[in-house]
Design an enzyme around this catalytic site. Structure first.
Site, PDB file in Angstrom:
ATOM      1  N   GLY A 163       2.474  -2.543 -12.882  1.00  0.00           N
ATOM      2  CA  GLY A 163       3.422  -1.766 -13.675  1.00  0.00           C
ATOM      3  C   GLY A 163       2.931  -1.266 -15.013  1.00  0.00           C
ATOM      4  N   SER A 164       1.633  -1.050 -15.182  1.00  0.00           N
ATOM      5  CA  SER A 164       1.158  -0.546 -16.472  1.00  0.00           C
ATOM      6  C   SER A 164       1.680   0.864 -16.738  1.00  0.00           C
ATOM      7  CB  SER A 164      -0.373  -0.569 -16.543  1.00  0.00           C
ATOM      8  OG  SER A 164      -0.941   0.297 -15.579  1.00  0.00           O
ATOM      9  N   ASN A 165       1.734   1.708 -15.709  1.00  0.00           N
ATOM     10  CA  ASN A 165       2.313   3.039 -15.885  1.00  0.00           C
ATOM     11  C   ASN A 165       3.803   2.952 -16.207  1.00  0.00           C
ATOM     12  OD1 ASN A 165       0.677   5.405 -15.770  1.00  0.00           O
ATOM     13  ND2 ASN A 165       0.167   4.916 -13.652  1.00  0.00           N
ATOM     14  N   ARG A 181      12.454  -4.073   3.066  1.00  0.00           N
ATOM     15  CA  ARG A 181      12.233  -2.936   3.968  1.00  0.00           C
ATOM     16  C   ARG A 181      13.515  -2.510   4.681  1.00  0.00           C
ATOM     17  NH1 ARG A 181       7.834  -0.397   6.006  1.00  0.00           N
ATOM     18  NH2 ARG A 181       6.451  -1.807   4.861  1.00  0.00           N
ATOM     19  N   LEU A 237       4.020   2.192  -3.088  1.00  0.00           N
ATOM     20  CA  LEU A 237       3.178   2.363  -1.912  1.00  0.00           C
ATOM     21  C   LEU A 237       3.911   2.706  -0.624  1.00  0.00           C
ATOM     22  CD1 LEU A 237       0.598  -0.506  -2.498  1.00  0.00           C
ATOM     23  CD2 LEU A 237       0.541   1.867  -3.285  1.00  0.00           C
ATOM     24  N   HIS A 268      -0.628  10.749  -8.281  1.00  0.00           N
ATOM     25  CA  HIS A 268      -1.668  10.324  -7.342  1.00  0.00           C
ATOM     26  C   HIS A 268      -3.002  10.301  -8.074  1.00  0.00           C
ATOM     27  CE1 HIS A 268      -3.503   9.678  -3.425  1.00  0.00           C
ATOM     28  NE2 HIS A 268      -4.441  10.547  -3.774  1.00  0.00           N
ATOM     29  N   ASP A 323       1.771  12.620  -0.184  1.00  0.00           N
ATOM     30  CA  ASP A 323       0.938  13.422  -1.094  1.00  0.00           C
ATOM     31  C   ASP A 323       0.905  14.908  -0.769  1.00  0.00           C
ATOM     32  OD1 ASP A 323       0.231  10.972  -2.336  1.00  0.00           O
ATOM     33  OD2 ASP A 323      -1.385  10.677  -0.896  1.00  0.00           O
ATOM     34  N   GLU A 327      -3.494   9.010 -16.588  1.00  0.00           N
ATOM     35  CA  GLU A 327      -2.096   8.762 -16.212  1.00  0.00           C
ATOM     36  C   GLU A 327      -1.261   8.397 -17.429  1.00  0.00           C
ATOM     37  OE1 GLU A 327      -2.809   7.092 -11.646  1.00  0.00           O
ATOM     38  OE2 GLU A 327      -2.631   5.684 -13.315  1.00  0.00           O
TER      39      GLU A 327
END
Length: 199
Positions: free
Chosen positions: A21-23, A67, A94, A113, A154, A183
């Site tokens: 979770g750095s972004n 899920r 992901l 991405h 993508d 990023e």
């Protein structure tokens, strides 16, 4: 979210993430002093993902789902509808976003991405796998692509790209560091520009 005061002027962001979770933290901190844009919730498909702890520590609602609730019911969709975010951000998330969520939030879901799409994208191309492939193929440059999310990995419309040069001595790890810098620098600003354009 019912305990939050209603402010129609605030643009709301929800972030989906699977890892450390750095972004996510970078985006939360970028907007924490904004009066008009706020990260209101962080979702993760991994119960023990560090991103949930980061969100909690920054006073942002942290939610985990499995899920079944994502793909085989409308549970996550109902929570999103209740929040009604202006933008849904995928930051190291992901799983493919299911059709029911994409259809309910058209042009409101974006992803970053770690490569210059359309190259090095698609199923299975994420994180260090991307950087390893780029270094193995002796590419001269790499970068990031911020794009809208559709029903294919993508392949959504590109919003923004930024490049970095690959030096002869670069490894997948050093390239990953360069990509993270791109990023962290660009992603919050692109998010801000999108929200201001739509306001």
């Amino acid at each position: 979210m019912s305990d939050q005061p209603k402010n129609n002027n605030v643009r709301k962001i929800v972030i989906f993430a699977s890892g450390s979770g750095s972004n996510t933290e970078n985006i939360i901190r970028y907007f924490e002093n904004s009066e008009n844009i706020k990260v209101v919730a962080v979702f993760s498909n991994k119960r023990n993902a560090r991103v949930l702890r980061r969100a909690y520590d920054l006073d942002v609602q942290a939610l985990h789902f499995d899920r079944d609730s994502f793909y085989h019911s409308n549970d996550v969709l109902h929570v999103l509808k209740d929040i009604d975010p202006d933008l849904i951000i995928l930051a190291g998330f992901l799983w493919m976003v299911p059709k029911n969520i994409i259809e309910n939030f058209p042009n409101r879901i974006i992803n970053v991405h770690p490569a210059l799409l359309p190259n090095y994208g698609g199923k299975g191309m994420y994180g260090m796998r991307v950087h390893e492939a780029i270094i193995t193929n002796k590419e001269k440059e790499s970068g990031i692509t911020i794009h809208f999310v559709n029903e294919h990995y993508d392949e959504g419309e590109h919003i923004f790209q930024a490049k970095t040069i690959i030096e002869e001595h670069d490894s997948p790890e050093s390239l990953a560091s360069k990509i993270h810098e791109l990023e962290h620098h660009h992603f919050p600003m692109v998010i801000e520009q999108l929200l201001k354009k739509d306001s």
